[in-house]
Design a protein around this motif. Structure first.
Motif, PDB file in Angstrom:
ATOM      1  N   GLY A 128       0.814  -1.218   0.000  1.00  0.00           N
ATOM      2  CA  GLY A 128       0.000   0.000   0.000  1.00  0.00           C
ATOM      3  C   GLY A 128       0.848   1.268   0.000  1.00  0.00           C
ATOM      4  O   GLY A 128       0.320   2.379  -0.028  1.00  0.00           O
ATOM      5  N   MET A 129       2.180   1.104   0.030  1.00  0.00           N
ATOM      6  CA  MET A 129       3.082   2.266   0.027  1.00  0.00           C
ATOM      7  C   MET A 129       3.486   2.580  -1.412  1.00  0.00           C
ATOM      8  O   MET A 129       3.644   1.692  -2.235  1.00  0.00           O
ATOM      9  CB  MET A 129       4.363   1.965   0.831  1.00  0.00           C
ATOM     10  N   LYS A 130       3.670   3.872  -1.671  1.00  0.00           N
ATOM     11  CA  LYS A 130       4.118   4.262  -2.998  1.00  0.00           C
ATOM     12  C   LYS A 130       5.639   4.144  -3.061  1.00  0.00           C
ATOM     13  O   LYS A 130       6.343   4.658  -2.198  1.00  0.00           O
ATOM     14  CB  LYS A 130       3.683   5.708  -3.281  1.00  0.00           C
ATOM     15  N   PHE A 131       6.144   3.471  -4.084  1.00  0.00           N
ATOM     16  CA  PHE A 131       7.587   3.321  -4.239  1.00  0.00           C
ATOM     17  C   PHE A 131       8.158   4.563  -4.898  1.00  0.00           C
ATOM     18  O   PHE A 131       7.747   4.945  -5.987  1.00  0.00           O
ATOM     19  CB  PHE A 131       7.887   2.086  -5.095  1.00  0.00           C
ATOM     20  N   ASN A 132       9.095   5.207  -4.205  1.00  0.00           N
ATOM     21  CA  ASN A 132       9.717   6.426  -4.723  1.00  0.00           C
ATOM     22  C   ASN A 132      11.059   6.045  -5.366  1.00  0.00           C
ATOM     23  O   ASN A 132      12.070   5.856  -4.678  1.00  0.00           O
ATOM     24  CB  ASN A 132       9.927   7.416  -3.566  1.00  0.00           C
ATOM     25  N   GLU A 133      11.034   5.952  -6.681  1.00  0.00           N
ATOM     26  CA  GLU A 133      12.195   5.439  -7.405  1.00  0.00           C
ATOM     27  C   GLU A 133      13.426   6.322  -7.219  1.00  0.00           C
ATOM     28  O   GLU A 133      14.552   5.822  -7.057  1.00  0.00           O
ATOM     29  CB  GLU A 133      11.823   5.344  -8.891  1.00  0.00           C
ATOM     30  N   GLU A 134      13.207   7.612  -7.229  1.00  0.00           N
ATOM     31  CA  GLU A 134      14.331   8.540  -7.125  1.00  0.00           C
ATOM     32  C   GLU A 134      15.015   8.431  -5.750  1.00  0.00           C
ATOM     33  O   GLU A 134      16.240   8.335  -5.640  1.00  0.00           O
ATOM     34  CB  GLU A 134      13.817   9.972  -7.350  1.00  0.00           C
ATOM     35  N   GLU A 135      14.196   8.422  -4.723  1.00  0.00           N
ATOM     36  CA  GLU A 135      14.688   8.302  -3.350  1.00  0.00           C
ATOM     37  C   GLU A 135      15.462   6.993  -3.175  1.00  0.00           C
ATOM     38  O   GLU A 135      16.556   6.959  -2.598  1.00  0.00           O
ATOM     39  CB  GLU A 135      13.452   8.316  -2.440  1.00  0.00           C
ATOM     40  N   PHE A 136      14.896   5.920  -3.706  1.00  0.00           N
ATOM     41  CA  PHE A 136      15.525   4.607  -3.568  1.00  0.00           C
ATOM     42  C   PHE A 136      16.847   4.530  -4.328  1.00  0.00           C
ATOM     43  O   PHE A 136      17.846   4.016  -3.812  1.00  0.00           O
ATOM     44  CB  PHE A 136      14.562   3.514  -4.048  1.00  0.00           C
ATOM     45  N   SER A 137      16.863   5.054  -5.549  1.00  0.00           N
ATOM     46  CA  SER A 137      18.103   4.960  -6.332  1.00  0.00           C
ATOM     47  C   SER A 137      19.189   5.839  -5.712  1.00  0.00           C
ATOM     48  O   SER A 137      20.377   5.501  -5.761  1.00  0.00           O
ATOM     49  CB  SER A 137      17.866   5.290  -7.805  1.00  0.00           C
ATOM     50  N   ASP A 138      18.792   6.934  -5.105  1.00  0.00           N
ATOM     51  CA  ASP A 138      19.763   7.754  -4.385  1.00  0.00           C
ATOM     52  C   ASP A 138      20.354   6.974  -3.205  1.00  0.00           C
ATOM     53  O   ASP A 138      21.576   6.936  -3.004  1.00  0.00           O
ATOM     54  CB  ASP A 138      19.081   9.036  -3.893  1.00  0.00           C
ATOM     55  N   PHE A 139      19.472   6.324  -2.443  1.00  0.00           N
ATOM     56  CA  PHE A 139      19.901   5.502  -1.307  1.00  0.00           C
ATOM     57  C   PHE A 139      20.891   4.429  -1.773  1.00  0.00           C
ATOM     58  O   PHE A 139      21.971   4.252  -1.202  1.00  0.00           O
ATOM     59  CB  PHE A 139      18.675   4.863  -0.650  1.00  0.00           C
ATOM     60  N   MET A 140      20.528   3.706  -2.829  1.00  0.00           N
ATOM     61  CA  MET A 140      21.372   2.615  -3.306  1.00  0.00           C
ATOM     62  C   MET A 140      22.710   3.124  -3.846  1.00  0.00           C
ATOM     63  O   MET A 140      23.754   2.483  -3.650  1.00  0.00           O
ATOM     64  CB  MET A 140      20.632   1.813  -4.386  1.00  0.00           C
ATOM     65  N   ALA A 141      22.678   4.272  -4.512  1.00  0.00           N
ATOM     66  CA  ALA A 141      23.930   4.827  -5.048  1.00  0.00           C
ATOM     67  C   ALA A 141      24.899   5.134  -3.916  1.00  0.00           C
ATOM     68  O   ALA A 141      26.106   4.874  -4.018  1.00  0.00           O
ATOM     69  CB  ALA A 141      23.634   6.085  -5.870  1.00  0.00           C
ATOM     70  N   ARG A 142      24.384   5.675  -2.835  1.00  0.00           N
ATOM     71  CA  ARG A 142      25.265   5.986  -1.706  1.00  0.00           C
ATOM     72  C   ARG A 142      25.803   4.713  -1.067  1.00  0.00           C
ATOM     73  O   ARG A 142      26.976   4.625  -0.693  1.00  0.00           O
ATOM     74  CB  ARG A 142      24.512   6.800  -0.645  1.00  0.00           C
ATOM     75  N   LEU A 143      24.961   3.723  -0.968  1.00  0.00           N
ATOM     76  CA  LEU A 143      25.383   2.447  -0.391  1.00  0.00           C
ATOM     77  C   LEU A 143      26.419   1.775  -1.293  1.00  0.00           C
ATOM     78  O   LEU A 143      27.443   1.266  -0.829  1.00  0.00           O
ATOM     79  CB  LEU A 143      24.156   1.537  -0.236  1.00  0.00           C
ATOM     80  N   GLN A 144      26.150   1.791  -2.585  1.00  0.00           N
ATOM     81  CA  GLN A 144      27.036   1.134  -3.544  1.00  0.00           C
ATOM     82  C   GLN A 144      28.409   1.790  -3.625  1.00  0.00           C
ATOM     83  O   GLN A 144      29.383   1.141  -3.981  1.00  0.00           O
ATOM     84  CB  GLN A 144      26.406   1.142  -4.943  1.00  0.00           C
TER      85      GLN A 144
END
Lengths: 250, 250
Positions: A128-144
């Protein structure tokens, strides 16, 4: 920090450390409210307000007092990334404990790079949550950005909970985007809910809980094992639920 | 080579690749005869004699024909180290398939170093087999000699099946000797037997099989999670048995 529960000894039920002895620290507070959340008591504001406030020293003292000898401490929630956990991880390390963080990948915190393991678990449509692609890809880029200098690239992994076909397609997409990150699929567990009574206890028998989860795992496995997009994926059922059902503190 | 069965698509049920899509090649013939062997049809000589003889090309052709898209091929037995599998692994690699070998660590073969994964599974007292410490340590020394130049030291791991306290103490000993090797404990499965009728079918219901195995896993987990010697160990139940019971070809 609001701490909903500290418990152990137990084993990690999901992801790359499935089956490994560990203790859990569950922080209250979440930026999400997934419909099928299995820990609504760590999410719903009126319940999180009842959580004990503890500082780093109190938390580590409590973890060290847990019987057993687990090396791994799981920092979970809710979303632990709502808090500043750098001092906690530093202190766990002084006790030769390892910190594993579980988060949905919405709020980046630089202290994540101190962790010994990071499980990123984006939520599919059934939440029921909206997936925020931009927020997620930013998170993953920092982790990566950290991966290159890590000895073992298993230090971070992705996990997607799958209840239905829409979740499955969401999982395929995530796995394609980050095909070099170890990828786990977890069969959805109908244990809790942020809808209705959040203190609802799962009244099904242990046998019924196991059968339900294994039926979902069969559905998922039957798809994964013939899906070229999923040849690198790993299918799991929550091991703690297999062993103990949806008992709190396990 | 005597091939008892080639099957898939399925998932690997145990060890470091638990939950991963794969196909299986099961070779006939074994230097052991474990009392609780779950594949006596691959062990007992009069049954192995009935196995189809296949050469490398025939085997790979059959694997490639399996529906699905698994990258991993599990070479198991019996004890696959009774055979010369170097050409087979070479040919699997030309098809971009990965070879994972399962063996008890009694007969060294230099082709093991060609494999993408090696599961070494020494057998504890409940098997009825005598553990040959010298033979096993020689096997492990040869395997370990390769570790330095491998990118990922997960390429080999240890797995011990535990039915009882004597097996558990055996597992503790093995883990202490090779504390740097990823270590898995698998709850014992009362599926088959080399004693009595080897073609015996497990007639218990799926629910009964799951409950029995999970009860054994609970017993094992309760020990592991408070045992300082086991803080690095991982406890598992056979995932294929959880999903499908003791059905052959899964």
């Amino acid at each position: 920090m609001p701490v909903v529960e500290i418990f152990g000894p137990t084993i990690q039920g999901e992801g790359i450390d499935q089956g490994r002895p560990c203790n859990f620290i569950r922080f209250g507070g979440c930026d999400f409210k997934c419909e099928w959340c299995d820990t609504p008591f760590a999410v719903l504001p009126h319940l999180v307000r009842q959580a004990k406030r503890m500082d780093t020293h109190e938390i580590v003292d409590a973890v060290v007092r847990v019987p057993g000898s687990a090396e791994w401490v799981i920092l979970t929630g809710g979303n632990p990334c709502l808090h500043q956990l750098s001092p906690l991880i530093t202190r766990l390390h002084t006790y030769s404990l390892k910190a594993s963080v579980e988060t949905q990948g919405t709020r980046w915190k630089s202290w994540l790079l101190q962790a010994d393991r990071v499980c990123v678990s984006p939520k599919g449509p059934s939440s029921g949550m909206k997936f925020n692609e931009e927020e997620f890809s930013d998170f993953m880029a920092r982790l990566q950005s950290e991966v290159n200098w890590r000895a073992n690239d298993n230090w971070r992994f992705l996990k997607v909970v799958v209840f239905d076909q829409a979740d499955y397609e969401f999982a395929q997409q995530i796995h394609q985007w980050y095909h070099n990150v170890p990828f786990f699929l977890s069969a959805g567990n109908d244990a809790g809910s942020t809808v209705g009574d959040p203190n609802r206890v799962d009244e099904r028998s242990l046998g019924a809980v196991r059968t339900d989860l294994l039926n979902k795992a069969l559905w998922l496995t039957n798809r994964v094992m013939v899906d070229p997009l999923m040849k690198d994926a790993i299918v799991q059922t929550q091991q703690h639920v297999m062993l103990w059902g949806n008992e709190r503190g396990r």
